[in-house]
Design a protein around this motif. Structure first.
Motif, PDB file in Angstrom:
ATOM      1  N   VAL B 107      35.298  37.904  45.769  1.00 19.77           N
ATOM      2  CA  VAL B 107      36.273  36.841  46.003  1.00 19.77           C
ATOM      3  C   VAL B 107      36.030  35.614  45.134  1.00 19.77           C
ATOM      4  O   VAL B 107      36.961  35.070  44.557  1.00 19.77           O
ATOM      5  CB  VAL B 107      36.299  36.432  47.484  1.00 19.77           C
ATOM      6  CG1 VAL B 107      37.230  35.271  47.692  1.00 19.77           C
ATOM      7  CG2 VAL B 107      36.748  37.585  48.332  1.00 19.77           C
ATOM      8  N   ASP B 108      34.761  35.139  45.003  1.00 24.49           N
ATOM      9  CA  ASP B 108      34.644  33.863  44.266  1.00 24.49           C
ATOM     10  C   ASP B 108      34.951  34.028  42.790  1.00 24.49           C
ATOM     11  O   ASP B 108      35.478  33.123  42.168  1.00 24.49           O
ATOM     12  CB  ASP B 108      33.353  33.072  44.509  1.00 24.49           C
ATOM     13  CG  ASP B 108      32.142  33.915  44.702  1.00 24.49           C
ATOM     14  OD1 ASP B 108      32.159  34.645  45.701  1.00 24.49           O
ATOM     15  OD2 ASP B 108      31.214  33.837  43.883  1.00 24.49           O
ATOM     16  N   HIS B 109      34.670  35.206  42.246  1.00 22.28           N
ATOM     17  CA  HIS B 109      35.083  35.454  40.865  1.00 22.28           C
ATOM     18  C   HIS B 109      36.613  35.497  40.785  1.00 22.28           C
ATOM     19  O   HIS B 109      37.216  34.912  39.883  1.00 22.28           O
ATOM     20  CB  HIS B 109      34.495  36.768  40.369  1.00 22.28           C
ATOM     21  CG  HIS B 109      34.893  37.130  38.976  1.00 22.28           C
ATOM     22  ND1 HIS B 109      34.348  36.533  37.883  1.00 22.28           N
ATOM     23  CD2 HIS B 109      35.811  38.003  38.511  1.00 22.28           C
ATOM     24  CE1 HIS B 109      34.906  37.030  36.788  1.00 22.28           C
ATOM     25  NE2 HIS B 109      35.800  37.925  37.139  1.00 22.28           N
ATOM     26  N   VAL B 111      38.832  34.044  42.711  1.00 22.12           N
ATOM     27  CA  VAL B 111      39.427  32.709  42.854  1.00 22.12           C
ATOM     28  C   VAL B 111      39.367  31.968  41.519  1.00 22.12           C
ATOM     29  O   VAL B 111      40.320  31.299  41.123  1.00 22.12           O
ATOM     30  CB  VAL B 111      38.708  31.924  43.978  1.00 22.12           C
ATOM     31  CG1 VAL B 111      39.175  30.488  44.013  1.00 22.12           C
ATOM     32  CG2 VAL B 111      38.970  32.583  45.324  1.00 22.12           C
ATOM     33  N   GLY B 112      38.253  32.129  40.795  1.00 25.31           N
ATOM     34  CA  GLY B 112      38.136  31.530  39.464  1.00 25.31           C
ATOM     35  C   GLY B 112      39.146  32.131  38.501  1.00 25.31           C
ATOM     36  O   GLY B 112      39.771  31.427  37.705  1.00 25.31           O
ATOM     37  N   SER B 132      42.072  42.747  50.830  1.00 25.91           N
ATOM     38  CA  SER B 132      42.632  41.805  51.803  1.00 25.91           C
ATOM     39  C   SER B 132      41.952  40.448  51.700  1.00 25.91           C
ATOM     40  O   SER B 132      42.591  39.414  51.874  1.00 25.91           O
ATOM     41  CB  SER B 132      42.467  42.349  53.222  1.00 25.91           C
ATOM     42  OG  SER B 132      43.362  43.407  53.432  1.00 25.91           O
ATOM     43  N   ALA B 133      40.642  40.454  51.419  1.00 20.08           N
ATOM     44  CA  ALA B 133      39.923  39.180  51.298  1.00 20.08           C
ATOM     45  C   ALA B 133      40.520  38.358  50.153  1.00 20.08           C
ATOM     46  O   ALA B 133      40.687  37.144  50.275  1.00 20.08           O
ATOM     47  CB  ALA B 133      38.439  39.438  51.053  1.00 20.08           C
ATOM     48  N   LEU B 136      43.818  36.864  51.357  1.00 24.18           N
ATOM     49  CA  LEU B 136      43.601  35.744  52.273  1.00 24.18           C
ATOM     50  C   LEU B 136      43.155  34.507  51.498  1.00 24.18           C
ATOM     51  O   LEU B 136      43.484  33.380  51.855  1.00 24.18           O
ATOM     52  CB  LEU B 136      42.546  36.109  53.313  1.00 24.18           C
ATOM     53  CG  LEU B 136      42.989  37.145  54.344  1.00 24.18           C
ATOM     54  CD1 LEU B 136      41.793  37.665  55.136  1.00 24.18           C
ATOM     55  CD2 LEU B 136      44.013  36.543  55.301  1.00 24.18           C
ATOM     56  N   ALA B 137      42.394  34.718  50.416  1.00 22.33           N
ATOM     57  CA  ALA B 137      41.894  33.575  49.645  1.00 22.33           C
ATOM     58  C   ALA B 137      42.966  33.008  48.719  1.00 22.33           C
ATOM     59  O   ALA B 137      42.999  31.806  48.478  1.00 22.33           O
ATOM     60  CB  ALA B 137      40.666  34.001  48.824  1.00 22.33           C
ATOM     61  N   PRO B 140      46.696  30.626  50.185  1.00 18.70           N
ATOM     62  CA  PRO B 140      46.692  29.151  50.214  1.00 18.70           C
ATOM     63  C   PRO B 140      46.622  28.556  48.805  1.00 18.70           C
ATOM     64  O   PRO B 140      47.187  27.498  48.548  1.00 18.70           O
ATOM     65  CB  PRO B 140      45.423  28.799  50.995  1.00 18.70           C
ATOM     66  CG  PRO B 140      45.002  30.031  51.669  1.00 18.70           C
ATOM     67  CD  PRO B 140      45.499  31.167  50.845  1.00 18.70           C
ATOM     68  N   LEU B 141      45.945  29.262  47.900  1.00 16.95           N
ATOM     69  CA  LEU B 141      45.815  28.789  46.530  1.00 16.95           C
ATOM     70  C   LEU B 141      47.176  28.776  45.832  1.00 16.95           C
ATOM     71  O   LEU B 141      47.450  27.900  44.999  1.00 16.95           O
ATOM     72  CB  LEU B 141      44.849  29.724  45.794  1.00 16.95           C
ATOM     73  CG  LEU B 141      44.045  29.160  44.636  1.00 16.95           C
ATOM     74  CD1 LEU B 141      43.264  27.943  45.069  1.00 16.95           C
ATOM     75  CD2 LEU B 141      43.100  30.222  44.112  1.00 16.95           C
ATOM     76  N   GLU B 144      48.821  25.666  46.686  1.00 15.22           N
ATOM     77  CA  GLU B 144      48.129  24.542  46.065  1.00 15.22           C
ATOM     78  C   GLU B 144      48.524  24.416  44.591  1.00 15.22           C
ATOM     79  O   GLU B 144      48.763  23.330  44.088  1.00 15.22           O
ATOM     80  CB  GLU B 144      46.632  24.799  46.187  1.00 15.22           C
ATOM     81  CG  GLU B 144      45.755  23.610  46.029  1.00 15.22           C
ATOM     82  CD  GLU B 144      44.314  24.025  46.251  1.00 15.22           C
ATOM     83  OE1 GLU B 144      43.594  24.103  45.255  1.00 15.22           O
ATOM     84  OE2 GLU B 144      43.925  24.296  47.411  1.00 15.22           O
ATOM     85  N   ARG B 158      46.921  39.565  58.820  1.00 10.94           N
ATOM     86  CA  ARG B 158      46.552  38.184  59.142  1.00 10.94           C
ATOM     87  C   ARG B 158      47.203  37.161  58.220  1.00 10.94           C
ATOM     88  O   ARG B 158      47.384  36.010  58.604  1.00 10.94           O
ATOM     89  CB  ARG B 158      45.026  38.024  59.062  1.00 10.94           C
ATOM     90  CG  ARG B 158      44.300  38.485  60.318  1.00 10.94           C
ATOM     91  CD  ARG B 158      42.810  38.564  60.074  1.00 10.94           C
ATOM     92  NE  ARG B 158      42.258  37.288  59.631  1.00 10.94           N
ATOM     93  CZ  ARG B 158      41.121  37.172  58.929  1.00 10.94           C
ATOM     94  NH1 ARG B 158      40.444  38.246  58.596  1.00 10.94           N
ATOM     95  NH2 ARG B 158      40.674  35.998  58.570  1.00 10.94           N
TER      96      ARG B 158
END
Lengths: 313, 458
Positions: B107-109, B111-112, B132-133, B136-137, B140-141, B144, B158
């Protein structure tokens, strides 16, 4: 290298990071993540001084990240969550440290690995609480009481990470120069000699272990507040391996190494992924191989050698 | 390194022309101020976004790791469909270009990567993702960063039950209809079963899907005994422990929402030990494994495809479209298209339909990001097999196809017979309701109300 040059170098590096984040907006996020990981790697460096490699330090990083994720619904304030999560990680480090500092080398590394995997399984199995591998999304958090827009929030996190990096970097440098830090090197060369001098090897290592857990915790808190989504993958053994990878890449000779390594690692990964979405792992692997084969002192060691050669010439 | 400096796109500029129609002094002043500020802002603020040279689409998919069994076919389908769209002249005369990113590293990669796609590549849309993770991440982005995002393949319900988003849409169903339709089919096909065992992968999807199935089962047919709940680790290759227990417990039904290599291994090992002869299997994701497991999967078991994705769909809305897609895909990649290729096609078709809707609404003017995002809400577009509507909460309504395996001479793997196509609105939780709460309100009559099964026609 004198103290003034180091301070100047650190400030110049911080300014460079800010400049880069300003010039290339999407790199701001990547750099913040890199600095957060650099904090955890700083802890690995501390243990490396004692000749011990922890293959489970992602445990403290993930613990703090989840502490932030759970805490954010009750106290949505970054400047309170961060120290709480970091201190929580340090306390966990104290408890775990009491056991693992009895062991050395491969046993120390493996025990750390095992404990981090236990935490990973807990996060995955307590599905009703942690949402398993889907992870937890952080609610919006305030920064010093201010509700910031996404742009300002990004800058705030980057500056926070920079301040932490400078602060902990200075602390670790002082610590390594102190008798406690010198004793770490004693563990590496010959522990019996250290004991004869009246210093307990275990408590020396324990102190370093708790400090490293504190820094990994601070890194984890920054990581969670930046990516705003936490998953159990943070505690998986590959995440710990990544931290050791960065430590080797950056070089263990100086406190600059971890941050240099982390920034180089993240940038390589991002650019490799952008260049070849299929084979970015290969590029990353090749970079590490090249560093191991041709620059055993890491990127920092390489830079210093170049500098020394120029001065000699 | 050169920073690409891109002017922020204007999202909603006041329409100066309409203000100047009724010329009061105040309006004229306001208008003048508006024009002045536009001139000062220079090219950073354009009332009308110019037609771009190309439409860039960021596509997040698994190119490494176990989920690449879905990710790679998804990318292949995207390459094929983008090529076909470009040959036909693109959308509104603008050609398209996909930019693929790997979801593999986590996920953090991701999101980047999402930020890079928006801020550096300046993509017009993003398709994300299989995990799915990641969905979900990134939902919202998307709000934004104000970039329309299609959640093209992830299953978790969800996303839209726990959140409200302006820019994120799902052109496909979610876990609830996918699992509920398999349950309804089972209740109709085998009404007298008394015990069930579950073997799911030990991660979010395995747990979630069992939650949905169990809640529905307890509502529609209370009193069924759960013989065993087995959650082997994700990526397991050996299921001998689970199979031994199932052989001893003799449940009437074995449910498994497992996928990929895990499912292939589970099917082969169950077949070797003749578990298929003792229990009826319900495998809602088995369609994606059929070509790999071949005849190791015997006839008479219930399988699904996360939607109405099936190259032998009994009554597709446009049979020529489905046949052409299947044929072209087979020619180019030498495999039958699986559900993730259908999901990719839906994302591509939804994008095309939304652009056309937004272009028409503006009389041919190029839409802003906000206008494009608004076009997705309530959008109806064709899928390869039927039609899909995106609801007001962003969730897509997609029919579900469940069938029973049958062996034929024509294919080297089992195909479906007694196929039931569940209309989307009967199996999807209504807007604003949480799936698990809604499942508790179901009535047993809905089993009788389901459509008649259609047999396989050779």
């Amino acid at each position: 290298m004198s103290r003034t040059t180091e301070i100047l170098l650190a400030l110049a590096a911080a300014a460079l990071v800010l400049l880069l984040a300003w010039a290339v907006p999407w790199l701001r996020f990547v750099l913040t993540i890199a600095l957060a990981k650099g904090l955890a790697v700083l802890g690995i460096l501390l243990l490396l001084r004692a000749g011990q490699v922890s293959f489970g330090h992602a445990l403290f990083l993930a613990f703090a990240a989840y502490a932030v994720a759970f805490g954010a619904s009750t106290i949505p304030e970054a400047l309170i969550l961060l120290p709480l999560a970091a201190i929580g990680a340090a306390l966990l480090g104290l408890v775990i440290g009491l056991f693992v500092v009895r062991y050395r080398e491969i046993f120390f590394g493996m025990l750390n690995l095992a404990l981090s995997m236990v935490f990973y399984s807990l996060l995955e199995k307590f599905y009703a609480i942690t949402h398993g591998t889907d992870g937890i999304r952080l609610p919006p958090i305030t920064f010093a009481g201010q509700t910031l827009g996404s742009e300002a929030q990004g800058w705030a996190m980057l500056v926070l990470a920079l301040v932490l990096a400078l602060g902990f970097g200075a602390l670790v440098r002082t610590y390594l120069a102190s008798p406690m830090g010198q004793a770490l090197a004693g563990i590496k060369t010959r522990e019996a000699r250290l004991e004869f001098m009246g210093a307990s090897g275990r408590s020396v290592l324990l102190a370093a272990y708790v400090l490293s857990a504190l820094m990994a915790g601070a890194g984890g808190a920054v990581l969670a507040m930046t990516s705003r989504h936490v998953t159990p993958a943070l505690a998986y053994w590959t995440a710990s391996g990544e931290l050791v990878f960065i430590a080797i890449l950056g070089g263990a000779g100086s406190v600059f190494g971890p941050f240099l390594g982390a920034v180089a690692y993240e940038l390589t990964r991002v650019y490799a992924a952008a260049l070849v979405a299929d084979a970015w792992q290969m590029i990353l692997g090749m970079v590490l191989l090249l560093v191991i084969l041709f620059a055993p002192g890491g990127l920092w060691g390489m830079g210093r050698a170049l500098l020394a050669r120029r001065r000699a010439a | 390194m050169v920073a690409e400096i891109v002017p922020p796109r204007a999202s909603s500029q006041p329409d100066n022309a309409s203000q100047l129609h009724s010329v009061t002094r105040r309006a004229a002043l306001l208008g003048a101020a508006g024009i002045g500020s536009l001139a000062l802002a220079g090219r950073a603020a354009q009332a009308q976004p110019a037609k771009p040279a190309e439409i860039k689409v960021g596509i997040a998919t698994y190119l490494s790791g176990p989920a690449s069994v879905f990710g790679v076919p998804g990318r292949q389908a995207a390459e094929m469909l983008f090529d076909e769209l470009n040959e036909a002249g693109g959308i509104g005369g603008v050609k398209l270009r996909p930019i693929f990113v790997d979801e593999g590293p986590g996920v953090d990669h991701f999101v980047g990567e999402y930020r890079r796609l928006v801020q550096s590549e300046n993509v017009n849309l993003i398709f994300a993702g299989i995990s799915s993770a990641d969905c979900l991440a990134c939902a919202p982005l998307s709000d934004e960063m104000k970039r329309p995002t299609l959640l093209w393949d992830c299953g978790t319900q969800r996303v839209f039950e726990d959140g409200k988003y302006e820019y994120a849409f799902r052109p496909q169903a979610n876990a609830t209809p996918e699992v509920l339709s398999a349950l309804l089919y089972l209740l109709r096909a085998k009404p007298d079963f008394r015990s069930i065992a579950v073997v799911n992968q030990d991660y979010a999807w395995g747990r979630d899907s069992w939650d949905i199935f169990r809640t529905g089962l307890q509502t529609l047919k209370p009193g069924v005994r759960v013989a065993a709940e087995l959650f082997p680790r994700f990526g397991a290759t050996d299921f001998s422990t689970e199979i031994t227990r199932l052989l001893a417990l003799r449940p009437d039904v074995v449910l498994s929402t497992t996928w990929g290599g895990d499912l292939d291994a589970f099917i082969r090992q169950s077949n070797d030990r003749r578990l298929f002869e003792r229990s009826t299997f319900v495998l809602p994701l088995a369609e994606s494994s059929l070509e790999r497991v071949g005849k190791s999967l015997p006839a008479g078991h219930i399988i699904g495809a996360r939607g109405d994705h099936w190259f032998l769909h009994p009554n597709p809305a446009d049979p020529a479209l489905l046949a052409r897609f299947t044929e072209n895909y087979r020619k180019r990649f030498n495999a039958y298209p699986i559900y993730s290729t259908h999901h990719m096609a839906q994302a591509v078709f939804a994008m095309k339909a939304a652009y056309e809707k937004a272009l028409a609404a503006k009389g041919g003017g190029w839409p802003t990001d906000a206008e494009l995002a608004a076009a997705f809400r309530g959008l109806e577009f064709p899928s390869l097999t039927g039609r899909i509507r995106i609801r007001e909460d962003g969730q897509g309504l997609e029919d579900q196809l469940i069938g029973t395996t049958v062996n034929t001479d024509k294919y080297p793997f089992p195909v479906m017979t007694d196929m039931v196509v569940f209309p989307a609105d009967t199996v999807t939780a209504p807007v604003g309701q949480k799936s698990l709460d809604w499942l508790k309100t179901l009535k047993p009559e809905m089993v009788q109300a389901m459509p008649q099964p259609v047999a396989f026609k050779p």
